[in-house]
Write a protein that holds these residues in place. Structure first.
Motif, PDB file in Angstrom:
ATOM      1  N   LEU A  10       7.568  -2.289  -5.180  1.00  0.00           N
ATOM      2  CA  LEU A  10       6.720  -2.711  -6.295  1.00  0.00           C
ATOM      3  C   LEU A  10       7.370  -3.847  -7.091  1.00  0.00           C
ATOM      4  O   LEU A  10       6.678  -4.743  -7.583  1.00  0.00           O
ATOM      5  CB  LEU A  10       6.405  -1.518  -7.199  1.00  0.00           C
ATOM      6  N   ARG A  11       8.683  -3.808  -7.219  1.00  0.00           N
ATOM      7  CA  ARG A  11       9.375  -4.893  -7.934  1.00  0.00           C
ATOM      8  C   ARG A  11       9.234  -6.194  -7.160  1.00  0.00           C
ATOM      9  O   ARG A  11       8.987  -7.246  -7.719  1.00  0.00           O
ATOM     10  CB  ARG A  11      10.861  -4.548  -8.107  1.00  0.00           C
ATOM     11  N   PRO A  44       9.906   2.957  -3.176  1.00  0.00           N
ATOM     12  CA  PRO A  44       8.688   2.365  -3.752  1.00  0.00           C
ATOM     13  C   PRO A  44       8.997   1.412  -4.900  1.00  0.00           C
ATOM     14  O   PRO A  44       8.296   0.415  -5.100  1.00  0.00           O
ATOM     15  CB  PRO A  44       7.885   3.573  -4.214  1.00  0.00           C
ATOM     16  N   ALA A  45      10.065   1.708  -5.635  1.00  0.00           N
ATOM     17  CA  ALA A  45      10.408   0.830  -6.759  1.00  0.00           C
ATOM     18  C   ALA A  45      10.771  -0.555  -6.255  1.00  0.00           C
ATOM     19  O   ALA A  45      10.334  -1.578  -6.827  1.00  0.00           O
ATOM     20  CB  ALA A  45      11.584   1.432  -7.520  1.00  0.00           C
ATOM     21  N   ARG A  76       3.191   5.824  -2.654  1.00  0.00           N
ATOM     22  CA  ARG A  76       4.372   6.608  -3.016  1.00  0.00           C
ATOM     23  C   ARG A  76       4.464   6.755  -4.533  1.00  0.00           C
ATOM     24  O   ARG A  76       4.806   7.817  -5.063  1.00  0.00           O
ATOM     25  CB  ARG A  76       5.646   5.947  -2.483  1.00  0.00           C
ATOM     26  N   ALA A  77       4.162   5.633  -5.254  1.00  0.00           N
ATOM     27  CA  ALA A  77       4.221   5.673  -6.716  1.00  0.00           C
ATOM     28  C   ALA A  77       3.235   6.701  -7.264  1.00  0.00           C
ATOM     29  O   ALA A  77       3.507   7.382  -8.252  1.00  0.00           O
ATOM     30  CB  ALA A  77       3.914   4.295  -7.279  1.00  0.00           C
ATOM     31  N   ILE A  93       2.533   1.727  -3.461  1.00  0.00           N
ATOM     32  CA  ILE A  93       1.672   2.261  -4.529  1.00  0.00           C
ATOM     33  C   ILE A  93       1.304   3.719  -4.243  1.00  0.00           C
ATOM     34  O   ILE A  93       1.232   4.554  -5.157  1.00  0.00           O
ATOM     35  CB  ILE A  93       0.410   1.384  -4.739  1.00  0.00           C
ATOM     36  N   GLU A  96       6.932  -6.929  -4.991  1.00  0.00           N
ATOM     37  CA  GLU A  96       5.536  -7.358  -4.881  1.00  0.00           C
ATOM     38  C   GLU A  96       5.119  -8.028  -6.166  1.00  0.00           C
ATOM     39  O   GLU A  96       4.071  -8.549  -6.305  1.00  0.00           O
ATOM     40  CB  GLU A  96       4.634  -6.158  -4.584  1.00  0.00           C
ATOM     41  N   GLU A 117       0.843  -1.202   0.000  1.00  0.00           N
ATOM     42  CA  GLU A 117       0.000   0.000   0.000  1.00  0.00           C
ATOM     43  C   GLU A 117       0.879   1.254   0.000  1.00  0.00           C
ATOM     44  O   GLU A 117       0.631   2.207  -0.754  1.00  0.00           O
ATOM     45  CB  GLU A 117      -0.887  -0.060   1.249  1.00  0.00           C
TER      46      GLU A 117
END
Lengths: 437, 226
Positions: A434-435, A430-431, A348-349, A346, A437, A343
């Motif tokens: 996300l990578r 965040p990268a 942050r993204a 995303i 996840e 959460e």
């Protein structure tokens, strides 16, 4: 959408996690309240004990003072009869006659008493001029001892003292036990003595001495009846002030300087023992009071010491509880951040700032502290009445003044405990999240 | 203002591998995507597709090369301004949807307003949900939505702030063909309306919906077909 809504929804979603954190805070705040309450109860209890002890000491002191006063009066009066007293007899009086008869046959001017009183005499306190004769009560055919007394002659250079002997009023007589008993005379009865009518003023109880056959009357009337106007045959001096062993010598020297030729004798010294007993009793009472006061002072000191020790113990315990709670809240916050990793990634993204993410996490921590503290205080106040008996009447509601401080400081502590995990979560790349996840 | 929504020039990105080795995920890659383009990025697993997507989204700093988004070089400005550029110009859609689990569909769509306020956001969010056929599901949390619905919510969220660039990482990877088509239709529609889409996909059928299809191999562009 705003942070408040986000925080609220998250709390509702993760009730267990939030509840656990709130329970942790509530426990530590309960510990804090308990410590304050226990210390308050301790203060209240010891304060009551001290008050009671002080009251007891005051009551004891008052009682002692009263008793000692009565005792002193009693002793003074007893001394009058027993003797730490002196008699001053006229010049030329044979003391052997005095010892044999109990009174002097010679007389001296009544003004001697005034002379003595107006001098600077220091060794005597109370001066009682008297005229004593043994004679037959002609109307009753009884041998009696007649004593004329006029009460005390005030000593000019001293403050007036409470008289030891009440004077007999004119027209009145006081009778010894044997006389009033055998003649069936009672207080208020009229009787004739040597041709003059008197009212019985007082009837003494049995003393087993010559007093039982004694008639006391006013000195002036006595002098008239005996044809000895202005004459007396003894001055009794009571409560002599001599502190030296040779007290009689000292008194004699002083009186000889004022009334040359007079003879001074000391009556029996049983009173000394009595006076010593009085002093011992006084000392004992004073020692009891001092001991009680010392006990109160010790209790006060013990109370302070005990409170200090209790406070130290409680503070140590509380520190452990608070640190433990903070560690646990920190762990829960860390766990919460981990759960929210995707959460946070995303958000942050999407461009939501680190500050906003931190705000959401810290807002939650603040609410954890606020709810934890609030719930504990609420329960404490609700249960205050029930807990009063256990806490020696200490009322938890008396802590209401501290509510704002607790409701502010506890959330701040909760935020402090959550700060590092939150900061770490908010700053996570965040990268990477996300990578992974 | 640049003609390109996204321009990446000689971008290189290496990750640390096991035992001190390094793996080049993107290797000297250059890419330009113009407004209104719908670009599909394909290739085998580990060829660097997702990495280039993150770099393009201002989320992953390249080791070398330049990136320009709407005329701004995101890696030459600070993180806060970079976040602001993401909020203003870029929308993200992921294979795992990454919806906030405790927010209902409407609030999920509204989540980007935490980054940038948007007047009439709620009405716009409702309109997007209606457009994606989710009106009656707007108060459902993600766990009570189907995967297709979740992806449509994620797409609505990505579109709320009206970005110029939409970055989609395997948006149809978890969807059945019907839901996949629906998502692809929306992506295509977004490009048709002037937006730019860069979509990473394994799915050839999805790639076929793009206006340009790029195949990557070993961190570089192997083939680009319009």
């Amino acid at each position: 959408m705003n942070l408040r809504r986000l925080i609220g929804r998250e709390i509702l979603h993760r009730k267990l996690s939030f509840g656990l954190a709130v329970a942790t805070i509530a426990t530590s705040v309960a510990g804090l309240v308990a410590v304050v309450a226990l210390l308050g109860a301790h203060d209240l209890r010891t304060s009551k004990m001290l008050t009671r002890m002080n009251e007891e000491t005051s009551a004891m002191e008052a009682k002692f003072t009263k008793e000692m006063k009565a005792y002193e009066d009693d002793v003074r009066k007893t001394m009058k009869g027993l003797g730490f007293n002196i008699f001053i007899f006229p010049e030329g009086q044979e003391l052997s006659e005095v010892y044999a008869e109990g009174f002097a046959s010679k007389t001296m001017p009544e003004s001697y008493a005034a002379t003595l009183a107006e001098s600077n005499i220091v060794t005597v306190n109370h001066l009682l001029p008297s005229l004593t004769r043994k004679l037959k009560w002609p109307e009753r055919e009884r041998t009696v001892i007649l004593i004329g007394i006029r009460g005390e002659v005030p000593i000019a250079h001293r403050d007036p003292k409470k008289p030891l002997i009440d004077p007999v009023r004119k027209g009145r007589i006081v009778l010894g036990h044997e006389l009033h008993r055998s003649l069936d005379l009672k207080e208020g009865n009229a009787t004739v003595f040597m041709g003059r009518e008197f009212i019985v003023d007082k009837c003494h109880p049995e003393r087993g001495t010559k007093d039982d056959i004694t008639v006391w009357m006013h000195l002036g009337e006595c002098q008239e009846l005996l044809g000895e106007e202005g004459r007396i045959n003894a001055i009794k001096a009571l409560e002599c002030n001599c502190a030296t062993i040779d007290r009689l010598g000292e008194i004699r020297r002083e009186i000889a300087g004022i009334l040359p030729g007079t003879k001074v004798i000391e009556t029996e010294s049983k009173a000394l023992a009595r006076a010593e007993a009085r002093n011992k009793a006084k000392k004992h009472s004073q020692s009891s009071i001092a001991s009680k006061k010392a006990e109160a002072i010790k209790l006060q000191a013990d109370r302070t010491q005990l409170r200090f020790e209790d406070k130290e113990k409680y503070t140590a315990l509380l520190t452990v509880v608070i640190l433990g709670a903070m560690a646990w809240v920190s762990f829960l916050s860390f766990a919460n951040s981990r759960d929210r990793q995707a959460e946070i990634g995303i958000l942050r993204a999407m461009g939501i700032s680190t500050g906003s993410i931190l705000g959401a996490l810290m807002g939650r921590a603040f609410l954890v502290g606020l709810f934890g503290a609030g719930l504990t205080l609420l329960f404490a106040f609700l249960l205050s009445e029930t807990l009063k008996a256990t806490l020696h009447e200490f009322d938890l509601r008396s802590l209401r003044g501290d509510i704002p401080l607790v409701l502010l400081s506890v959330p701040v502590l909760s935020c402090a405990a959550s700060w590092l995990p939150a900061l770490q979560a908010a700053n996570r790349d965040p990268a990477t999240i996300l990578r992974n996840e | 203002m640049s003609d390109f929504t996204l321009r990446a020039t000689n971008v290189h990105k290496t990750f640390a591998g096991p035992k001190g080795t390094s793996v080049a995920a993107v290797n000297d890659m250059s890419l330009e995507i113009a407004s209104g383009e719908f670009v599909a990025l394909g290739g085998p697993s580990g060829c660097g597709k997702s990495t280039i997507l993150l770099i393009a989204g201002g989320l992953l700093r390249p080791d070398q090369g330049e990136v320009e988004i709407m005329g701004t070089r995101p890696y030459e400005i600070d993180a806060a301004r970079r976040a602001s550029i993401r909020a203003k110009h870029i929308g993200f859609v992921f294979q795992q949807f990454h919806l906030v689990p405790y927010l209902d569909a409407l609030d999920n769509v509204l989540a980007p307003t935490l980054a940038r306020a948007l007047p009439g956001a709620e009405d716009k969010a409702k309109a997007l949900l209606e457009k994606f056929g989710l009106t009656d599901r707007r108060h459902h949390v993600p766990s009570s939505l189907s995967v297709g619905e979740q992806q449509r919510v994620a797409l609505a969220r990505a579109l709320l702030l009206e970005p110029q660039l939409l970055l989609a990482d395997e948006p149809t990877g978890n969807l059945d063909p019907e839901n996949a088509d629906s998502i692809l239709d929306h992506l295509a529609g977004f490009a048709k309306e002037g937006g730019t889409v860069l979509m990473v996909t394994h799915d050839k059928r999805a790639a076929g919906r793009a206006s340009r299809s790029i195949r990557m191999e070993k961190g570089s562009i192997a083939e680009s077909v319009s």
